[in-house]
Structures are given as structure tokens and as C-alpha cells.
Write a protein that holds these residues in place. Structure first.
Motif, mmCIF file in Angstrom:
data_model
loop_
_atom_site.group_PDB
_atom_site.id
_atom_site.type_symbol
_atom_site.label_atom_id
_atom_site.label_comp_id
_atom_site.label_asym_id
_atom_site.label_seq_id
_atom_site.Cartn_x
_atom_site.Cartn_y
_atom_site.Cartn_z
ATOM 1 N N PRO A 145 0.867 -1.282 -0.068
ATOM 2 C CA PRO A 145 -0.058 -0.183 -0.047
ATOM 3 C C PRO A 145 0.968 1.247 -0.147
ATOM 4 N N ILE A 146 0.472 2.297 -0.866
ATOM 5 C CA ILE A 146 0.847 3.544 -0.589
ATOM 6 C C ILE A 146 -0.364 4.546 -0.039
ATOM 7 N N ILE A 147 -0.181 4.995 1.114
ATOM 8 C CA ILE A 147 -1.343 5.784 1.665
ATOM 9 C C ILE A 147 -1.458 7.324 1.704
ATOM 10 N N THR A 148 -2.349 7.851 1.126
ATOM 11 C CA THR A 148 -2.578 9.248 0.941
ATOM 12 C C THR A 148 -3.422 9.587 2.307
ATOM 13 N N ILE A 149 -2.784 10.116 3.407
ATOM 14 C CA ILE A 149 -3.477 10.519 4.655
ATOM 15 C C ILE A 149 -4.625 11.347 4.301
ATOM 16 N N CYS A 150 -4.388 12.311 3.366
ATOM 17 C CA CYS A 150 -5.618 13.462 3.317
ATOM 18 C C CYS A 150 -5.747 13.767 1.831
ATOM 19 N N HIS A 151 -6.763 13.392 1.392
ATOM 20 C CA HIS A 151 -6.850 13.616 -0.313
ATOM 21 C C HIS A 151 -8.015 14.642 -0.434
ATOM 22 N N GLY A 163 -13.535 26.180 10.894
ATOM 23 C CA GLY A 163 -13.089 26.827 9.776
ATOM 24 C C GLY A 163 -11.946 26.075 8.975
ATOM 25 N N GLY A 164 -11.915 24.967 9.047
ATOM 26 C CA GLY A 164 -10.997 24.103 8.466
ATOM 27 C C GLY A 164 -9.556 24.495 8.811
ATOM 28 N N TRP A 165 -8.731 24.505 7.614
ATOM 29 C CA TRP A 165 -7.376 24.793 7.450
ATOM 30 C C TRP A 165 -6.987 26.299 7.636
ATOM 31 N N ALA A 166 -7.920 26.965 7.730
ATOM 32 C CA ALA A 166 -7.650 28.732 8.204
ATOM 33 C C ALA A 166 -7.352 28.671 9.496
ATOM 34 N N ASP A 167 -7.665 27.720 10.509
ATOM 35 C CA ASP A 167 -7.446 27.599 11.850
ATOM 36 C C ASP A 167 -6.594 26.694 12.260
ATOM 37 N N ARG A 168 -5.621 27.403 13.030
ATOM 38 C CA ARG A 168 -4.356 26.212 13.440
ATOM 39 C C ARG A 168 -4.692 25.054 14.404
ATOM 40 N N ARG A 169 -6.072 25.203 14.994
ATOM 41 C CA ARG A 169 -6.510 23.971 15.432
ATOM 42 C C ARG A 169 -6.551 22.632 14.549
ATOM 43 N N THR A 170 -6.740 22.935 13.300
ATOM 44 C CA THR A 170 -6.826 21.910 12.311
ATOM 45 C C THR A 170 -5.370 21.103 12.162
ATOM 46 N N ILE A 171 -4.517 22.009 12.506
ATOM 47 C CA ILE A 171 -2.933 21.463 12.378
ATOM 48 C C ILE A 171 -3.029 20.204 13.461
ATOM 49 N N ALA A 172 -3.444 20.656 14.654
ATOM 50 C CA ALA A 172 -3.209 19.439 15.580
ATOM 51 C C ALA A 172 -4.293 18.365 15.498
ATOM 52 N N ALA A 173 -5.405 18.689 14.754
ATOM 53 C CA ALA A 173 -6.345 17.465 14.445
ATOM 54 C C ALA A 173 -5.716 16.733 13.581
ATOM 55 N N TYR A 174 -5.051 17.309 12.700
ATOM 56 C CA TYR A 174 -4.448 16.511 11.587
ATOM 57 C C TYR A 174 -3.257 15.736 11.957
ATOM 58 N N GLN A 175 -2.391 16.448 13.136
ATOM 59 C CA GLN A 175 -1.368 15.571 13.626
ATOM 60 C C GLN A 175 -1.859 14.472 14.296
ATOM 61 N N HIS A 176 -2.757 14.481 15.049
ATOM 62 C CA HIS A 176 -3.525 13.320 15.913
ATOM 63 C C HIS A 176 -3.898 12.275 14.837
ATOM 64 N N TYR A 177 -4.674 12.665 13.847
ATOM 65 C CA TYR A 177 -5.258 11.694 12.903
ATOM 66 C C TYR A 177 -3.907 10.960 12.292
ATOM 67 N N ALA A 178 -3.339 11.792 11.617
ATOM 68 C CA ALA A 178 -2.001 11.115 10.845
ATOM 69 C C ALA A 178 -0.983 10.211 11.615
ATOM 70 N N LEU A 179 -0.619 10.772 12.905
ATOM 71 C CA LEU A 179 0.216 9.789 13.776
ATOM 72 C C LEU A 179 -0.774 8.542 14.196
ATOM 73 N N THR A 180 -2.054 8.596 14.314
ATOM 74 C CA THR A 180 -2.911 7.737 14.814
ATOM 75 C C THR A 180 -2.624 6.621 13.866
ATOM 76 N N LEU A 181 -2.879 6.920 12.343
ATOM 77 C CA LEU A 181 -2.652 6.106 11.348
ATOM 78 C C LEU A 181 -1.080 5.401 11.224
ATOM 79 N N ILE A 182 -0.201 6.334 11.509
ATOM 80 C CA ILE A 182 1.119 5.783 11.328
ATOM 81 C C ILE A 182 1.350 4.764 12.673
ATOM 82 N N ARG A 183 0.884 5.148 13.795
ATOM 83 C CA ARG A 183 1.379 4.096 14.730
ATOM 84 C C ARG A 183 0.645 2.833 14.406
ATOM 85 N N HIS A 184 -0.611 2.971 14.023
ATOM 86 C CA HIS A 184 -1.391 1.599 13.747
ATOM 87 C C HIS A 184 -0.727 0.983 12.732
ATOM 88 N N TYR A 185 -0.463 1.505 11.599
ATOM 89 C CA TYR A 185 -0.176 0.720 10.208
ATOM 90 C C TYR A 185 1.249 0.587 10.077
#
Ligand code: BGP
Length: 476
Positions: A145-151, A163-185
Motif C-alpha cells: 500500500p501507498i497511503i494518502t493521509i488526506c486527499h 473553519g478548516g485549515w484557516a485555523d491552526r487547531r486543524t493542524i493539531a487535529a491532523y497531527q493526531h489523525y496522521a500519527l494515529t494512522l502511522i502508529r497503527h499501520y
């Protein structure tokens, strides 16, 4: 003149174009779930409830009216809800990929299947389990597999709340999501793409913000750069063997004439539309022409004190790019889909295999990093007659483009390590939402309104591609 032994051959897809199952397995709503079908010259719409409570809509690349809330309506067809139903056909679809001789499958995880609102701490176990099955089944077929974390997507709740990527809180949400995937797979997935076509720069579905002015778009992209780099930096501590890339769309290319005005316009357009993004992510710093670009567009970025250090520490290992067509640029009219030397598809995309060799050389000249052609294919209207699709045009297109890649590798010594054609099994078009713009070597029985048996039927191009994947292009 075959492709190198370890060259990866396969297919590429995106979740909201093929997966479906939008209300199953605990999946939350995705920004794309509110996007209608369209057609060439008839832009897809996001359906809305307006501030005064009435119903409205806005084009996918447009600003949404202030106070408008994306809303689903029963009388409207939304292609992402069922898509081509990979959610219930994954085993059959992977069998077809394996039969094709694929050694890799590039697909995206659906963010709202893992984190339905994007904001919780705990992932949705059913979401992780769905992709566990997919990845484990791929392994039994020796498909990497080659995984796209966010398409081009995010959980709709993140768009509404932050307000999506306009707000820095989305950086933290993405980090948590991406690292969850990476730890798991990570023990089963080596190659990761942090974003798809990050240089597209716009639209509610991809950015999650109502606003679409340059200031907002570039702030969103800055936040995505920081999110990507910080994830890469932290992921390397989890597993040093992982390889990270980001994906770029590479169609702006030639000056429309030798008029120096057009040549300069093509040069700067290409830099702004493609290289700007790869420069930051591959070199780890904003390029020298940023000041002029931002001044011209009236952009002033808000940055945290350690953002520049993060960008430096989290550069990508390889570059992935999509290549379907080339474009021409004039000083007067910017990018055009016109080139008197090239034929076009019914959707007016110029067909230019040499442009792919050009891109591969150009990207390697600039970055000296390994490359992968992560999307390439021909969207056409196919005719199913007596259970067969005679798509010689697709064979010609793929043969010409595979030859261009082979030339770049064998003649120009460009280190390209893979080719994943878009999309092995027909799926919904991103730009138009149509089904009739088909890319697959496998036909899916479904129409533009989502009706059909969803049966998978091999086209003529299937056997041709299989022969070339298995022989590593010996008969091209
Ligand atoms: C790329 C996207 C894909 C895909 C492809 C073909 O831009 O990454 O998601 O859809 O283009 O484009 P379309 O579906 O519009 O023909």
C-alpha cells in the motif's frame, strides 16, 4: 529496455470517489458529502442552508456565503455517498488489482471514517478495522500500500467548528489523525503521502473554509505545510524506515509562444502553481520569490515562532505527482488548455506523453529526490457492448506515457520508482462528479446518477496492462 526490477506498478484511487459507505461503520460526514454531481461546463455545487434559512448552493471553488451551512437534501444525488462502493467490494477490487499484476495500490484513508468529527481523542475502531482488512488482504496478494493521509478532504465538523485549515487547531487535529494512522499501520505501510495535490489551493471541500481569497488560501496552505512537516518529524521517531512524500499536480508547462512575455509568464506561473509547494516541502524553507508573490497577492502569513524550524525539520523524502495533461501559458490570459500540437480528450485535456518525461526531468533537476508518478490516465466515455469495452484509445495513452517514463529512467537516469495509474477500476470524477468520465481498465456498471448493478467488467485495456505490468513493460 524493461523497467527496473523493483519498480512499483499499480493503481491509484481516492476514498470519496470510490469508497461510499458514507453512513456506515461509524463514518462521520466529510466535506465532499455535500458536493453534487456536475458536468463539463456545469460546476459541481455544495448544497447549503443560507443564513435566512432558505436553501442555496455555491460552486465547489467559490466562496460560501457568510453564515451558510452545508446541508444534505433528500432530493439531491451526492456521488460520494455510494461512489462505486469499494466499501462493500474491496475484496473483489483487490483481486482485480492482483490479477493485473499490481505490486502497489495507492489509496486514501477517509479522515472522517477514522475520526468522525476530527476532534475526538479516540479513533473510531470500526474505521481502523476496515483499513486493517484492506491492508492485510493486499499483503496476501503481495501488493504494497501507498497511503494518502488526506486527499483534498476533511471531516465536515472540523470545517464547521474550526473553519478548516484557516485555523491552526486543524493542524493539531491532523497531527493526531496522521500519527494515529502511522502508529497503527507503520509495520505494514512504508510509503505515506501527507496530502494530495496540495498545490490546488482552494475549495471548501479541500480547505474547509468558506473564504477563498488569497490571504485565506495561503494561510491554509501554510498550516498544511506545518502539519505535514510536524507529522513527518514525529513519524521518524516512531519508525525510521518510513518514507514520506506529498503529491503535486503538474500541468502548467509551456509558454504558448516564444514571445518573451509568454515565456516569462509560463516560468512564473509554473513556479507559483507547482514549485512553490514542492520548494517549501522538499527544501524546508519558503523560496526567494515568496516575498514578491505575497506582496502581489496581498498575503501576510500568521506564523508561530517555531513554524520555520518545523518546516526545516520535516522535509519530504520523495515527490509524488499527478500528470494527465500539459497546459500552455500566455502573459495575457494565464493558463490555457490549448496547444495546436496536441490532441485533446472530450474534457479538453491535451494529451502529451513527452510532457511527462519533461516533468520527471524537471523535478529531479530541481530536487534530486526519488519520484513516483502517482496518477496518470485517460478519462473517456466508454461503450459497453455485449459485455465488452474496446478501449484502444486508453491502451495508446498508457503505452505512450509508460514509454515516456521508461525513457526518463533508462535514457535520462531519473530515479522514478513507480507508476500508479488512475484509476484501475472506474470511479466518480473529481472535477465533474460524473461517472461517464471513465479511467479504469475495469468498467463499473453505474451511471451519472449512481444507478446500476455496480458489476465490475474488464475492458480490453485490462489484458494489455496486465501483460505490461507482469513483463515490466517488455512489449511496450
Ligand atoms: C486529480 C485528483 C484525483 C482525480 C484525478 C482525475 O486531480 O487527485 O482525485 O480525480 O485528478 O480528475 P477527474 O476525476 O476530475 O477527471
Amino acid at each position: 529496455m524493461t523497467f527496473p526490477k523493483d519498480f512499483l506498478f499499480g493503481g491509484a484511487t481516492a476514498d470519496f470517489q470510490c469508497e461510499g459507505g458514507f453512513d456506515e461503520g461509524g463514518r462521520g460526514l466529510l466535506t465532499h458529502d455535500f458536493v453534487t454531481a456536475g458536468a463539463y461546463g456545469k460546476p459541481r455545487q455544495i448544497t447549503l442552508t443560507l443564513k435566512d434559512g432558505t436553501r442555496g448552493s455555491a460552486g465547489v471553488r467559490d466562496e460560501l456565503p457568510e453564515g451558510a451551512v452545508p446541508t444534505l437534501f433528500d432530493d439531491t444525488y451526492y456521488p460520494s455517498h455510494q461512489a462505486t462502493d469499494f466499501y462493500h467490494h474491496w475484496r473483489e477490487d483487490i483481486d482485480l488489482l492482483a490479477e493485473l499484476g499490481s505490486t502497489t495500490y495507492r489509496f486514501s484513508m477517509c479522515w472522517s471514517r477514522i475520526f468522525p468529527t476530527g476532534m475526538a481523542q479516540e479513533p473510531n475502531p470500526e474505521g481502523l478495522a476496515f483499513y486493517d482488512q484492506v491492508i492485510d488482504y493486499l499483503a496476501t496478494k503481495h501488493i504494497q500500500p501507498i497511503i494518502t493521509i488526506c486527499h483534498d478532504e476533511l471531516p465536515n465538523a472540523l470545517a464547521i467548528e474550526y473553519g478548516g485549515w484557516a485555523d491552526r487547531r486543524t493542524i493539531a487535529a491532523y497531527q493526531h489523525y496522521a500519527l494515529t494512522l502511522i502508529r497503527h499501520y507503520h509495520d505494514r505501510v512504508k510509503y505515506w503521502l501527507t496530502f494530495n495535490e496540495i498545490n490546488i489551493l482552494g475549495g471548501y471541500a479541500a480547505l474547509g473554509t468558506h473564504k477563498q481569497d488569497p490571504q485565506t488560501r495561503y494561510q491554509c496552505v501554510h498550516n498544511m505545510f506545518v502539519a505535514s512537516a510536524s507529522v513527518i518529524r514525529q513519524a521518524r521517531l516512531i519508525d525510521r524506515n518510513l518514507q514520506f512524500g506529498t503529491m503535486y499536480m503538474m500541468s502548467e508547462m509551456y509558454p504558448a509562444s516564444s514571445d518573451p512575455q509568454n515565456v516569462w509568464a509560463a516560468y512564473t506561473t509554473r513556479r507559483e502553481a507547482c514549485f512553490f509547494f514542492a520548494d517549501v516541502m522538499s527544501r524546508g524553507a519558503y523560496p526567494h520569490y515568496t516575498r514578491e508573490l505575497f506582496k502581489r497577492l496581498g498575503v501576510t502569513l500568521e506564523m508561530a515562532s517555531d513554524d520555520l524550524e518545523t518546516l526545516k525539520a520535516g522535509t519530504i523524502d520523495f515527490l509524488a505527482f499527478s500528470y494527465y495533461r500539459s497546459g500552455t501559458v500566455t502573459a495575457e490570459n494565464g493558463l490555457l488548455n490549448e496547444n495546436p500540437h496536441l490532441q485533446t480528450t472530450p474534457w479538453h485535456w491535451p494529451i502529451d506523453p513527452l510532457g511527462l518525461r519533461y516533468c520527471l526531468n524537471e523535478l529531479f533537476d530541481r530536487y534530486q529526490k526519488p519520484l513516483i508518478v502517482i496518477e496518470n490516465g485517460l478519462g473517456m466515455i466508454d461503450k459497453l457492448e455485449n459485455g465488452q469495452v474496446h478501449d484502444q484509445y486508453r491502451i495508446d495513452y498508457m503505452a505512450d506515457h509508460l514509454r515516456a517514463i521508461r525513457d526518463a529512467i533508462t535514457l535520462d537516469d531519473v530515479p522514478c520508482f513507480g507508476y500508479t495509474m488512475w484509476a484501475p477500476i472506474d470511479l466518480v470524477s473529481l472535477s465533474t462528479g460524473e461517472m461517464k468520465k471513465r479511467y479504469g481498465v475495469v468498467y463499473v456498471d453505474m451511471d451519472d446518477q449512481g444507478h446500476g448493478s455496480l458489476q465490475r467488467i474488464k475492458k480490453d485495456s485490462f489484458a494489455w496492462l496486465e501483460e505490461n505490468y507482469r513483463s515490466r513493460g517488455a512489449n511496450l
